[in-house]
Design a protein around this motif. Structure first.
Motif, short mmCIF file in Angstrom:
data_model
loop_
_atom_site.label_atom_id
_atom_site.label_comp_id
_atom_site.label_asym_id
_atom_site.label_seq_id
_atom_site.Cartn_x
_atom_site.Cartn_y
_atom_site.Cartn_z
N VAL A 152 7.84 -6.70 74.75
CA VAL A 152 8.24 -7.00 73.38
C VAL A 152 8.04 -5.79 72.47
N SER A 153 8.20 -4.59 73.03
CA SER A 153 7.90 -3.41 72.21
C SER A 153 9.12 -2.55 71.97
N LYS A 154 10.31 -3.18 71.98
CA LYS A 154 11.50 -2.35 71.77
C LYS A 154 11.76 -2.09 70.31
N ILE A 182 0.68 -2.10 70.20
CA ILE A 182 2.07 -2.47 70.46
C ILE A 182 2.99 -1.94 69.36
N VAL A 183 2.49 -1.89 68.11
CA VAL A 183 3.33 -1.38 67.02
C VAL A 183 3.52 0.13 67.16
N LEU A 184 2.42 0.85 67.48
CA LEU A 184 2.54 2.30 67.72
C LEU A 184 3.55 2.57 68.82
N GLN A 231 9.84 -20.05 62.91
CA GLN A 231 10.97 -19.15 63.21
C GLN A 231 10.46 -17.76 63.54
N ALA A 232 9.44 -17.30 62.79
CA ALA A 232 8.94 -15.95 62.98
C ALA A 232 8.13 -15.81 64.26
N LEU A 233 7.29 -16.80 64.55
CA LEU A 233 6.41 -16.72 65.72
C LEU A 233 7.00 -17.40 66.94
N GLY A 234 7.89 -18.37 66.70
CA GLY A 234 8.36 -19.32 67.71
C GLY A 234 8.61 -18.75 69.08
N VAL A 235 9.34 -17.64 69.14
CA VAL A 235 9.72 -17.09 70.43
C VAL A 235 8.50 -16.57 71.19
N TYR A 236 7.51 -16.08 70.42
CA TYR A 236 6.39 -15.40 71.08
C TYR A 236 5.27 -16.35 71.46
N LEU A 237 5.16 -17.47 70.74
CA LEU A 237 4.03 -18.36 71.00
C LEU A 237 3.95 -18.82 72.45
N PRO A 238 5.02 -19.36 73.05
CA PRO A 238 4.91 -19.79 74.45
C PRO A 238 4.59 -18.62 75.39
N LEU A 239 5.04 -17.42 75.03
CA LEU A 239 4.75 -16.26 75.87
C LEU A 239 3.25 -16.00 75.96
N ILE A 240 2.53 -16.33 74.87
CA ILE A 240 1.12 -15.98 74.79
C ILE A 240 0.27 -16.89 75.68
#
Lengths: 324, 193
Positions: B32-34, B149-151, B102-111
């Motif tokens: 998720v770092s693109k 991850i942001v860097l 909406q903002a977190l939704g996609v990432y939450l299950p990944l975690i």
């Protein structure tokens, strides 16, 4: 002994049960009502999340369709079959959507078009075009650094000899490349429009000739060649009116710089003589005098003169002309 | 107490960065770092879940596993807690704040399956932190993850526009970048707290 087994089983089982019932309760309590058509439409969509419809992915498009904010045929990738399925789910009839393809309006490859300077910089068309309109001599032409290739989700574009080339088979007309191109030389056209001008230069003919061998010089020969009044030189560039063009390829043949792309395969008209009633409608229709035969006698196509414009096929009242 | 908490926070973010020093949570780090934007989204989601997971797992450890003398079930119990927690949080957010969802939704299950979350829970217990220290350690470790991850996403955005040799395009250059970033973070090892 027995408590050594019981303790983990009961505590872990108890935790599982507690969490399970918590989740079950939560799914009831916090249930968000979702229109059951949304997941069905999402399923029917191609799922590439390309954004060609203007929404943030397939799921967002599906939600927009259900809310009535997007047309059922709004997905350019799925095409007519996809629109039909969605229309079925929504209970309406889909309007026909014409298949489109993206086309690059430049063919100034490295050997044909001169370079102004050598570009060593960020590998991106937008960055290059900021530097004096890019390294190509022509400020309208393809910079060939492949920004369109990077945004294409369908692997349909490649750079050949410094020019973007789009594979019409793979192209889904999502329009991402057209938006990304800083030169605006990628355009979406109906796939049925097989004749198109592969140049966008608005410079005077003399100037165009100084930097490119395959640019439109605005000589108007195509205008004279066209019998359907479909091509005109406007602002030093030939423009085809798709509503009048019949793809007869006369301009393609006459263009001195060969910048007009015509259909790949030219078919000739054939008259089925058994069905022909000799009405002469096709003969009157043909602008190339390629049909002979008198009233009430069988007509015949003169193969050498026929250019395959299909106008006789459209007008024949007995539908006895076909293209071969 | 405050001095100790500052040491924990700085230690978790810089000296023992979860991604670049401990090599936990590499999957989302590469996946998720693109883009910086998505990286921040992922970082926020991880921070949220890791802070919650640190608290709940500490409570489970102290009030269930230790009294029943079944610490050996720590891993499976924590996985159970984290998975249930993420699912629960997802449902609650979806109901209460659709925008946050909406903002977190996609990432939450990944975690759910992110090993950094399980890692922080187990490390809290191993280092014998109390409840407050666990919460601070969990949050700070997640902030360290976000920083990394942001860097990394920033570097990768630049890489998109560079002329990279064909053999190195895509993941190879990303892995080399990650390695260089990791070496850079080794510099913080000298920090004495």
């Amino acid at each position: 002994m027995i408590d050594k087994i019981l303790a983990p089983v009961l505590s872990l089982g108890g935790m599982g049960l507690a969490f399970g019932s918590l989740l079950a309760y939560a799914s009831q309590k916090f249930a968000v009502e979702v229109d059951e058509r949304i997941p069905r439409i999402t399923e029917a969509l191609p799922g590439a999340n390309c954004g060609g419809c203007g929404f943030a992915g397939c799921a967002a498009f599906a939600a927009a369709v259900v809310e009535g904010k997007a047309p059922v045929n709004g997905c350019p990738v799925g095409g007519a079959s996809c629109a039909a399925v969605i229309a079925d789910i929504m209970g309406v009839t889909a309007e026909k959507m014409e298949k489109k393809v993206a086309r690059v309006l430049c063919r100034g490859t490295k050997d044909k078009a001169k370079e102004k300077y050598e570009y060593y910089g960020i590998d991106d068309c937008v960055a290059a075009s900021k530097l004096w309109g890019g390294s190509k001599g022509c400020s309208y032409g393809c910079t060939g650094l492949g920004t369109c290739v990077k945004v294409c989700m369908f692997d349909a574009i490649e750079i050949v000899d410094g020019i973007a080339v789009i594979d019409p088979e793979k192209c889904t007309a999502c329009g991402r490349c057209a938006k990304a191109c800083p030169k605006n030389i990628i355009e979406l056209m109906p796939a049925s429009q097989q004749t198109w001008v592969r140049c966008k230069s608005r410079d005077m003919g003399k100037v165009v000739k100084s930097y490119c061998q395959v640019g439109c010089i605005g000589c108007k020969i195509c205008e004279k060649a066209c019998k359907f009044d479909a091509i005109h030189v406007i602002d030093n560039i030939a423009v085809i009116d798709a509503s009048k063009c019949v793809n007869c390829s006369q301009c393609v043949v006459k263009c001195p710089t060969k910048i007009i792309q015509g259909k790949t395969e030219i078919k000739k008209a054939y008259i089925n003589e058994d069905a022909c009633i000799g009405c002469t409608i096709c003969k009157k229709q043909c602008k190339f005098d390629a049909i002979e035969g008198e009233l009430k006698s069988k007509h015949r196509v003169i193969e050498d003169k026929c250019v395959g414009c299909e106008q006789c096929v459209i007008k024949c009242p007995r539908k006895c002309i076909e293209m071969r | 107490m405050i001095r100790e908490l500052i040491a924990i926070v700085l230690g978790a973010i810089l000296i023992e960065n979860f991604v670049l020093v401990k090599f936990l949570g590499i999957c989302p780090f590469l996946g998720v770092s693109k883009k910086v934007e998505t990286a921040i989204g992922m970082g926020m989601a991880v921070t949220f879940v890791m802070a919650l997971a640190s608290m709940i797992t500490w409570l489970v450890q102290t009030f269930i596993l230790v009294p029943f003398n079944i610490e050996y079930l720590q891993t499976i119990a924590f996985i159970l807690v984290i998975a249930a927690l993420v699912q629960f949080v997802e449902m609650v957010i979806q109901k209460i704040s659709p925008t946050l969802y909406q903002a977190l939704g996609v990432y939450l299950p990944l975690i759910t399956t992110n090993c950094a979350v399980l890692g922080v829970a187990i490390l809290n217990i191993q280092k014998e932190y109390n409840f407050i220290s666990s919460l601070f350690n969990g949050t700070a470790a997640a902030l360290g993850f976000t920083l990394a991850i942001v860097l990394f996403a920033g570097v990768r955005e630049r890489l998109e526009l560079s002329n990279i040799p064909k053999a190195l395009q895509g993941f190879p250059i990303a892995l080399i970048t990650a390695a260089l970033l990791s070496i850079a973070f080794l510099g913080f090892q000298g920090l004495k707290l």
